[in-house]
Scaffold this motif. Structure first.
Motif, PDB file in Angstrom:
ATOM      1  N   LEU A  71       0.614  -0.994   0.037  1.00 14.60           N
ATOM      2  CA  LEU A  71       0.124  -0.329  -0.101  1.00 14.60           C
ATOM      3  C   LEU A  71       0.912   0.904  -0.255  1.00 14.60           C
ATOM      4  CD1 LEU A  71      -3.076  -0.732   2.146  1.00 14.60           C
ATOM      5  CD2 LEU A  71      -3.264  -0.038   0.292  1.00 14.60           C
ATOM      6  N   ARG A  72       2.281   1.255   0.820  1.00 10.69           N
ATOM      7  CA  ARG A  72       2.673   2.803   0.448  1.00 10.69           C
ATOM      8  C   ARG A  72       3.336   2.864  -0.676  1.00 10.69           C
ATOM      9  NH1 ARG A  72       5.833  -0.041   5.096  1.00 10.69           N
ATOM     10  NH2 ARG A  72       6.307   1.090   7.057  1.00 10.69           N
ATOM     11  N   GLY A  73       3.827   2.097  -1.111  1.00 12.04           N
ATOM     12  CA  GLY A  73       3.586   1.922  -3.159  1.00 12.04           C
ATOM     13  C   GLY A  73       2.317   2.371  -3.623  1.00 12.04           C
ATOM     14  N   ALA A  74       1.461   2.210  -3.096  1.00 14.08           N
ATOM     15  CA  ALA A  74       0.645   2.120  -4.227  1.00 14.08           C
ATOM     16  C   ALA A  74      -0.231   3.685  -4.369  1.00 14.08           C
ATOM     17  CB  ALA A  74      -0.698   1.062  -3.835  1.00 14.08           C
ATOM     18  N   VAL A  75       0.107   4.462  -2.956  1.00 15.76           N
ATOM     19  CA  VAL A  75      -0.258   5.786  -2.731  1.00 15.76           C
ATOM     20  C   VAL A  75       0.619   6.491  -2.390  1.00 15.76           C
ATOM     21  CG1 VAL A  75      -2.096   4.895  -1.268  1.00 15.76           C
ATOM     22  CG2 VAL A  75      -0.615   5.213  -0.243  1.00 15.76           C
ATOM     23  N   ALA A  76       1.642   6.300  -2.714  1.00 18.12           N
ATOM     24  CA  ALA A  76       3.109   6.608  -2.572  1.00 18.12           C
ATOM     25  C   ALA A  76       2.761   8.226  -3.751  1.00 18.12           C
ATOM     26  CB  ALA A  76       3.965   6.586  -3.331  1.00 18.12           C
ATOM     27  N   GLY A  77       2.297   7.833  -5.335  1.00 15.83           N
ATOM     28  CA  GLY A  77       2.066   8.786  -5.360  1.00 15.83           C
ATOM     29  C   GLY A  77       0.484  10.193  -5.197  1.00 15.83           C
ATOM     30  N   ALA A  78       0.267  10.303  -4.021  1.00 11.67           N
ATOM     31  CA  ALA A  78      -0.930  10.287  -4.415  1.00 11.67           C
ATOM     32  C   ALA A  78      -0.463  11.170  -2.340  1.00 11.67           C
ATOM     33  CB  ALA A  78      -1.749   9.115  -3.736  1.00 11.67           C
ATOM     34  N   GLU A  79       0.334  11.815  -2.919  1.00 14.45           N
ATOM     35  CA  GLU A  79       0.367  12.900  -1.673  1.00 14.45           C
ATOM     36  C   GLU A  79       0.166  12.292  -0.403  1.00 14.45           C
ATOM     37  OE1 GLU A  79      -1.424  16.623  -2.947  1.00 14.45           O
ATOM     38  OE2 GLU A  79      -0.047  16.570  -4.402  1.00 14.45           O
ATOM     39  N   ALA A  80       0.268  10.991   0.286  1.00 12.71           N
ATOM     40  CA  ALA A  80      -0.157  10.346   0.912  1.00 12.71           C
ATOM     41  C   ALA A  80       1.573   9.552   1.509  1.00 12.71           C
ATOM     42  CB  ALA A  80      -1.410  10.240   0.698  1.00 12.71           C
ATOM     43  N   ALA A  81       1.693   9.091   2.651  1.00  9.63           N
ATOM     44  CA  ALA A  81       2.081   8.079   3.257  1.00  9.63           C
ATOM     45  C   ALA A  81       1.876   7.169   3.716  1.00  9.63           C
ATOM     46  CB  ALA A  81       3.403   9.288   3.278  1.00  9.63           C
ATOM     47  N   ILE A  82       2.342   6.210   4.576  1.00 10.94           N
ATOM     48  CA  ILE A  82       1.902   5.190   5.574  1.00 10.94           C
ATOM     49  C   ILE A  82       2.987   4.802   6.112  1.00 10.94           C
ATOM     50  CG2 ILE A  82       1.850   3.103   6.658  1.00 10.94           C
ATOM     51  CD1 ILE A  82      -0.386   2.409   3.456  1.00 10.94           C
ATOM     52  N   GLU A  83       3.707   5.973   7.585  1.00 10.57           N
ATOM     53  CA  GLU A  83       4.417   6.164   8.664  1.00 10.57           C
ATOM     54  C   GLU A  83       4.517   4.730   9.374  1.00 10.57           C
ATOM     55  OE1 GLU A  83       5.234  10.215   9.207  1.00 10.57           O
ATOM     56  OE2 GLU A  83       5.022  10.487   7.320  1.00 10.57           O
ATOM     57  N   ARG A  84       5.691   4.693  10.241  1.00  7.56           N
ATOM     58  CA  ARG A  84       5.921   3.213  11.576  1.00  7.56           C
ATOM     59  C   ARG A  84       6.170   4.194  12.618  1.00  7.56           C
ATOM     60  NH1 ARG A  84       6.262  -1.694  13.083  1.00  7.56           N
ATOM     61  NH2 ARG A  84       6.314  -1.482  14.966  1.00  7.56           N
ATOM     62  N   GLN A  85       5.316   4.421  13.055  1.00  9.23           N
ATOM     63  CA  GLN A  85       5.393   5.468  14.397  1.00  9.23           C
ATOM     64  C   GLN A  85       5.244   4.462  15.804  1.00  9.23           C
ATOM     65  OE1 GLN A  85       2.998   8.710  15.075  1.00  9.23           O
ATOM     66  NE2 GLN A  85       3.434   9.814  12.568  1.00  9.23           N
ATOM     67  N   PRO A  86       6.130   4.988  16.639  1.00  5.66           N
ATOM     68  CA  PRO A  86       5.892   3.888  18.071  1.00  5.66           C
ATOM     69  C   PRO A  86       4.954   4.117  18.532  1.00  5.66           C
ATOM     70  CG  PRO A  86       7.468   6.046  18.786  1.00  5.66           C
ATOM     71  CD  PRO A  86       7.039   6.523  17.151  1.00  5.66           C
ATOM     72  N   SER A  87       3.833   4.549  18.552  1.00  4.57           N
ATOM     73  CA  SER A  87       2.147   4.306  18.677  1.00  4.57           C
ATOM     74  C   SER A  87       1.743   3.602  17.854  1.00  4.57           C
ATOM     75  CB  SER A  87       1.587   5.622  18.746  1.00  4.57           C
ATOM     76  OG  SER A  87       1.695   6.693  18.286  1.00  4.57           O
ATOM     77  N   GLY A  88       2.075   3.428  16.558  1.00  6.09           N
ATOM     78  CA  GLY A  88       1.818   2.620  14.895  1.00  6.09           C
ATOM     79  C   GLY A  88       1.289   2.936  14.067  1.00  6.09           C
ATOM     80  N   TYR A  89       0.773   2.600  13.225  1.00  8.78           N
ATOM     81  CA  TYR A  89       1.131   2.503  12.039  1.00  8.78           C
ATOM     82  C   TYR A  89      -0.171   4.622  11.147  1.00  8.78           C
ATOM     83  CZ  TYR A  89       3.745  -1.100  10.445  1.00  8.78           C
ATOM     84  OH  TYR A  89       5.059  -1.904  10.523  1.00  8.78           O
ATOM     85  N   VAL A  90       0.471   5.523  10.201  1.00  9.56           N
ATOM     86  CA  VAL A  90      -1.011   6.220  10.405  1.00  9.56           C
ATOM     87  C   VAL A  90      -0.350   6.333   8.919  1.00  9.56           C
ATOM     88  CG1 VAL A  90      -0.858   8.897  11.229  1.00  9.56           C
ATOM     89  CG2 VAL A  90       0.417   7.469  12.621  1.00  9.56           C
ATOM     90  N   LEU A  91      -1.144   6.835   8.681  1.00 10.65           N
ATOM     91  CA  LEU A  91      -1.267   7.098   7.394  1.00 10.65           C
ATOM     92  C   LEU A  91      -1.601   9.069   7.007  1.00 10.65           C
ATOM     93  CD1 LEU A  91      -2.023   6.552   4.479  1.00 10.65           C
ATOM     94  CD2 LEU A  91      -4.643   6.718   4.514  1.00 10.65           C
ATOM     95  N   THR A  92      -0.893   9.391   7.072  1.00 12.84           N
ATOM     96  CA  THR A  92      -0.029  10.323   6.604  1.00 12.84           C
ATOM     97  C   THR A  92      -0.771  11.482   5.614  1.00 12.84           C
ATOM     98  OG1 THR A  92       1.335  10.414   7.430  1.00 12.84           O
ATOM     99  CG2 THR A  92       1.225  12.683   6.789  1.00 12.84           C
ATOM    100  N   VAL A  93      -2.273  12.202   5.140  1.00 10.49           N
ATOM    101  CA  VAL A  93      -2.551  12.531   3.941  1.00 10.49           C
ATOM    102  C   VAL A  93      -3.991  13.366   3.964  1.00 10.49           C
ATOM    103  CG1 VAL A  93      -4.916  11.082   4.633  1.00 10.49           C
ATOM    104  CG2 VAL A  93      -4.486  11.588   2.425  1.00 10.49           C
ATOM    105  N   ASP A  94      -3.994  14.993   4.211  1.00 11.43           N
ATOM    106  CA  ASP A  94      -5.020  15.260   3.996  1.00 11.43           C
ATOM    107  C   ASP A  94      -6.327  15.246   4.000  1.00 11.43           C
ATOM    108  OD1 ASP A  94      -6.210  17.790   3.907  1.00 11.43           O
ATOM    109  OD2 ASP A  94      -5.690  18.803   2.243  1.00 11.43           O
ATOM    110  N   PRO A  95      -6.856  14.986   5.039  1.00 18.20           N
ATOM    111  CA  PRO A  95      -8.635  14.803   5.492  1.00 18.20           C
ATOM    112  C   PRO A  95      -9.285  15.254   4.533  1.00 18.20           C
ATOM    113  CG  PRO A  95      -7.363  15.665   7.952  1.00 18.20           C
ATOM    114  CD  PRO A  95      -6.558  15.699   6.279  1.00 18.20           C
TER     115      PRO A  95
END
Length: 991
Positions: A71-95
């Motif tokens: 999914l990281r690769g699929a959304v990479a061009g959509a100004e979105a990123a799936i990031e790993r943080q200490p508290s879990g995975y976060v989808l960084t995207v304009d809501p």
């Protein structure tokens, strides 16, 4: 590149309009979860649970990592990123690129809009984002539950749009859809209101009446309840052909059904439980309850967690509630019903009052009875997506009035009882909690104790068994083990076994609760003597939480020592730290502590402890009142500190009053209620003020203190009058008056006569009002009380003016003015001047009255007396209006309305609304004038003020030439035997 993500239909992602390949169903599920939680971390465990539920394979984590990578690769061009943080995975995207979050933003904006047309456009845009059912084609328990909640959000938005379309007069085009929706959701009260209003406006009054009868029958059959207040009131207005139900003029928020935008979002959940372990099956079962069942959706989902004491029902309920709170954006309500506390179970009426306050209902608008409160509560929840957690319920009767009437809410109940009536009558889904499985019980010990459990695994299992695998007992035992790190677990288990033999606490049936008490006693026996005594005495405290200063008084120590003792009890897990540095106790521990206090502390010692506690609350209340109202005190403290103290301690102060009145601390109940009255009357919750003051009445009767009883009854009458409960106010004042007369307290009797007269004034019984005022004037004259005489003369003058005898009114008001001037009472002088100015209209008189009222206004503002400020503003507005200063008059009346609403003076609010309508009409703003009169009419009907009803009808007729309203006004004026003339003020409030 422009990106778009969607979950309101199939889960999808687009870049510049081109669809992105998201892979198979499980992978799309992962993206769906991340999109719902956009910007918020989601743990691996949560992702696995939400994507697989109970069917997760052994290597689910590995598969999950693979999906996330793709999914990281699929959304990479959509100004979105799936990031790993200490508290879990976060989808960084304009809501706002996610249709769900854009939908919610648009609905929020619509609810905040001041224009109905703009609100309609925003809601229409929001609903256009929906492409079908959310997460179409995907099926997991979490997605199913979330899908159901999102569909409820859409339904609420559709109801919002119905409201604004009705206000815009588009009832004809709306009626077919409303009829279809009402058939689909036959128990939704808000939808029924809309359908009935549309039918009525289309000339189908009989059909609207039948619609009401259908939902009333349905509610009775399905829920065992009646329609809420709002629906009943609309039905009454339809039957009466109320002209205010006609289409409002212009694009304004009229008096009809309002857009259901929650003004407050309660977040009452307690803190999540530390080191929560296990219960995955039960959590999944709760998740599944959110999924829509086969067939029609029920009107309400009720989940019931049942199990023995100490098994962790509350902990599980709070954990799950925190997990799903984002699915209930309109808030979460929580109450500990203390259903198994023999001394202090929470009254249903008090719970409803608390919930209504949390939902934004002003104190004066909270109805007096349980049924009325329950109806208002259901109405307030209609269309809101809220979670209601009812903890520690003992019976169906304690819970039934707290059930919403809308499927947009979910109710979670915990109880030691199985509550079969909830299942049979209300369709509750029961989730039964058993003892923790052995592995989970040991796992909880491991999280609390640490590696010692791994060093002695078999002994840890024995310790778990000795605690009956009950979470509460395990926590207490673990804390004791952690505190004694130098002792092996084997020694501790042996010690617990020996202790069990020494205690006669186990019953023959092997009740697990007995094991809890064994662990309680084991932990208790290891407390130092002073901490053990503090624990026992805490069990006597009547409130839910306690501050360290109160603990110092309860234990007879200083604050430093009390803080140390509390620290010992916290480390032993016998109490817990709550919000604001306060301390609480599990209800089982509270009961155990109270039992120990009865067994080990002599009755005089227990009485002395509670007496010290109640002395502390009384002294604190007196000091706070002195700081808030320094004109009555020789020395005053900081008002902000005083107000914060009262607000923090208010539940305990109320509990002390009710407990004291019921258990022999009568003087404390009387004095505490009397001390708090001014604060509660001015700004505190009115329902709470009524409870506290009624306790004082009961306590005074118990000790035969008739003077105190009369004072408390007078206070109670004032509260009833404030709430617009005029008949109850009159009866209460009559009881106080009879007591004062028997006691020979002529001055107090005169004040009671004035107050009773003012109630009759509001009821439109002017002859009786004048009789009470005349008797009060005679009492004051016999006592040589010139200030009282002036007040009574003003009231008599008001009656004369109301009945059309302006000459007699002028004579009495002039006499009152002379008395007030001789006494130097500038406020009374200004009031009399304002009334005379309104009668004479002479410019010099108006100028003199305005000047003196302006001086009074400055003085009351400096004293921060909001009640007096509201009255002076109203009087000054009337003088300005007579002098054609219409803009100034309108501004003062708007400020007065804010204050009347904050104070809770509903009668004065209705009068000020009519005054403002008259001023606005004179200024040429007929539409806004109509709005004010409409609101005045609704309020005046609620409180039974017929004169203000007539003024409102008269004002409506004047703004739009409505002959029917004019005829209604004339009829009411004739019934009251008064001329159809503008209001000349009302009797000022007296105590």
């Amino acid at each position: 590149m422009a990106a778009e993500f969607g979950v309101l239909g199939a889960v999808e992602a687009r870049i510049d309009g081109r669809s992105i390949v998201l892979g198979h169903a499980r992978q799309r599920c992962v993206l769906g979860v991340l999109l719902v939680e956009a910007g918020r971390p989601v743990t691996v465990d949560q992702l696995i649970d939400r994507v697989w539920g109970q069917d997760a394979p052994q290597r689910a984590a590995g598969a999950l990592y693979s999906y996330l990578s793709r999914l990281r690769g699929a959304v990479a061009g959509a100004e979105a990123a799936i990031e790993r943080q200490p508290s879990g995975y976060v989808l960084t995207v304009d809501p706002q690129t996610v249709d769900l979050h854009r939908f919610r933003r648009l609905i929020t904006a619509a609810r905040a809009s001041e224009s109905d047309q703009a609100a309609t456009d925003l809601i229409t845009e929001a609903l256009a984002l929906w492409r079908g059912e959310p997460f179409a084609g995907l099926d997991t328990p979490w997605l199913d539950s979330t899908r159901r909640l999102l569909l409820n959000e859409r339904f609420a938005a559709e109801l919002d749009r119905n409201d604004v379309l009705l206000r815009l007069g588009r009832h004809g085009e709306l009626l077919p859809a409303l009829s279809a929706a009402a058939a689909e959701y036959p128990l939704d009260e808000r939808l029924a209101e809309q359908s009935m209003l549309a039918l009525y406006r289309c000339g189908r009054q009989a059909d609207a009446d039948e619609q009401y009868r259908r939902i009333r029958r349905g509610l009775a059959d399905e829920l065992g309840s009646d329609p809420g207040t709002a629906l009943r009131r609309l039905h009454e207005r339809i039957l009466a052909a109320d002209p205010t139900l006609d289409v409002p003029v212009g694009d304004a928020r009229g008096p009809g059904v309002q857009l259901a935008a929650p003004t407050t979002v309660p977040a009452q959940l307690p803190a999540d439980v530390r080191a929560f372990t296990g219960r995955t099956g039960e959590l999944a079962a709760l998740d599944r309850l959110l999924a829509p069942p086969d067939g029609d959706e029920p009107p309400l989902t009720v989940a019931l967690l049942s199990g023995t004491a100490g098994v962790g029902k509350s902990a599980l309920a709070v954990r799950w509630a925190h997990r799903v709170r984002e699915a209930f954006p309109d808030g979460q309500l929580y109450v500990n019903l203390r259903g198994y506390d023999a001394e202090q179970p929470v009254a249903v009426a008090d719970v409803l009052a608390s919930f209504l306050t949390a939902l934004g209902v002003r104190g004066p608008e909270i109805p007096p009875g349980v049924e009325e409160r329950a109806g208002r509560y259901r109405s307030e929840l209609t269309g809101r997506r809220m979670l209601v957690l009812l903890d520690n319920a003992s019976s169906v009767e304690q819970v039934r009035p707290l059930l919403p009437g809308t499927g947009s809410c979910l109710v979670l109940i915990t109880s030691r009882d199985s509550l079969p009536g909830m299942v049979a009558v209300h369709g509750a889904e029961r989730v039964s909690l058993d003892l923790l499985p052995p592995a989970d019980a040991v796992g909880l010990l491991r999280r609390l104790i640490g590696v010692r459990v791994d060093h002695e695994p078999s002994v840890a299992a024995d310790l778990a068994a000795a605690c009956a695998r009950l979470p509460l007992a395990l926590r207490i035992a673990a804390e004791l083990a952690a505190a004694r790190a130098d002792v092996s677990l084997a020694e501790l288990v042996a010690e617990l076994g020996d202790h069990r033999l020494r205690l006669d606490l186990l019953d023959a049936g092997g009740d697990p609760r007995a094991a809890v008490r064994v662990v309680f006693s084991w932990s208790y026996q290891h407390l130092p003597a002073d901490a053990a005594r503090a624990f026992r005495l805490l069990g006597l405290h009547p409130g839910d939480s306690v501050h360290v200063e109160a603990v110092a008084e309860l234990t007879g120590t200083d604050v430093g020592e009390a803080r140390r003792l509390l620290g010992v009890l916290v480390r032993a897990s016998l109490i817990h730290v709550g919000r604001g540095g306060r301390y609480g106790m599990h209800d089982l521990l509270r009961a155990y502590a109270a039992e120990l206090a009865t067994a080990h502390d002599a009755a005089p010692d227990r009485k002395a402890a509670l007496t010290r506690l109640f002395d502390h609350y009384l002294a604190g209340s007196v000091a706070a009142m002195d700081a808030l109202y320094p004109e009555h005190a020789a020395a005053a403290g900081d008002p902000d500190t005083a107000r914060n103290w009262i607000e923090a301690e208010r539940p305990n102060l109320a509990a002390a009053c009710t407990y004291g009145a019921a258990h022999g601390w009568y003087r404390h109940a009387i004095d505490l209620a009397g001390t708090l009255f001014r604060y509660l009357d001015a700004g505190g919750p009115v329902a709470e003020a009524v409870t506290v003051t009624a306790s004082a009445v009961s306590a005074a009767r118990a000790v035969g203190d008739r003077a105190a009883q009369a004072r408390a009854l007078s206070d109670l009458g004032r509260l009833h009058r404030r709430q617009g409960r005029l008949d109850e106010a009159a009866e209460t004042y009559r009881q106080a008056l009879a007591l004062y007369a028997d006691l020979g307290e002529r001055a107090a009797e005169a004040v009671a006569l004035r107050n009773l007269g003012s109630v009759h004034w509001r009821l439109g019984d002017y002859r009786r009002a004048a009789d009470h005022y005349q008797r009060a004037w005679s009492h004051h004259r016999q006592l040589g009380d010139e200030a009282g005489q002036a007040d009574a003369l003003v009231r008599l003058g008001l009656v004369d003016a109301r009945l059309g005898d302006e000459a007699q009114a002028t004579e009495r008001l002039q006499a009152a003015l002379e008395l007030s001037a001789r006494l130097g009472d500038r406020f009374s002088e200004a009031y009399a001047l304002s009334l005379l100015a309104r009668l004479s209209r002479r410019p010099a008189q108006l100028e003199r009255a305005a000047l003196q009222l302006e001086q009074s206004l400055a003085a009351v503002r400096q004293a921060e007396d909001r009640t007096a400020e509201a009255y002076v503003l109203t009087d000054l507005a009337a003088v300005y209006a007579r002098g054609d200063r219409l803009a100034d008059a309108a501004g003062h009346l708007r400020r007065a309305l804010v204050l009347h609403r904050r104070i809770g003076d509903r009668a004065s609010e209705a009068e000020a609304l009519n005054d403002l309508g008259q001023v606005l009409r004179a200024a040429g703003d007929a539409a806004e004038a109509r709005t004010q009169h409409d609101q005045a009419l609704v309020l005046a009907r609620e409180i039974g003020d017929r004169y203000e009803q007539a003024r409102a009808h008269d004002g409506i007729a004047a703004t739009d030439g409505d002959g029917a309203n004019l005829e209604l006004a004339r009829r009411i004026f004739a019934d009251l035997a008064v001329p159809a003339a503008p209001s000349l003020g009302s009797p000022a409030s007296s105590s």
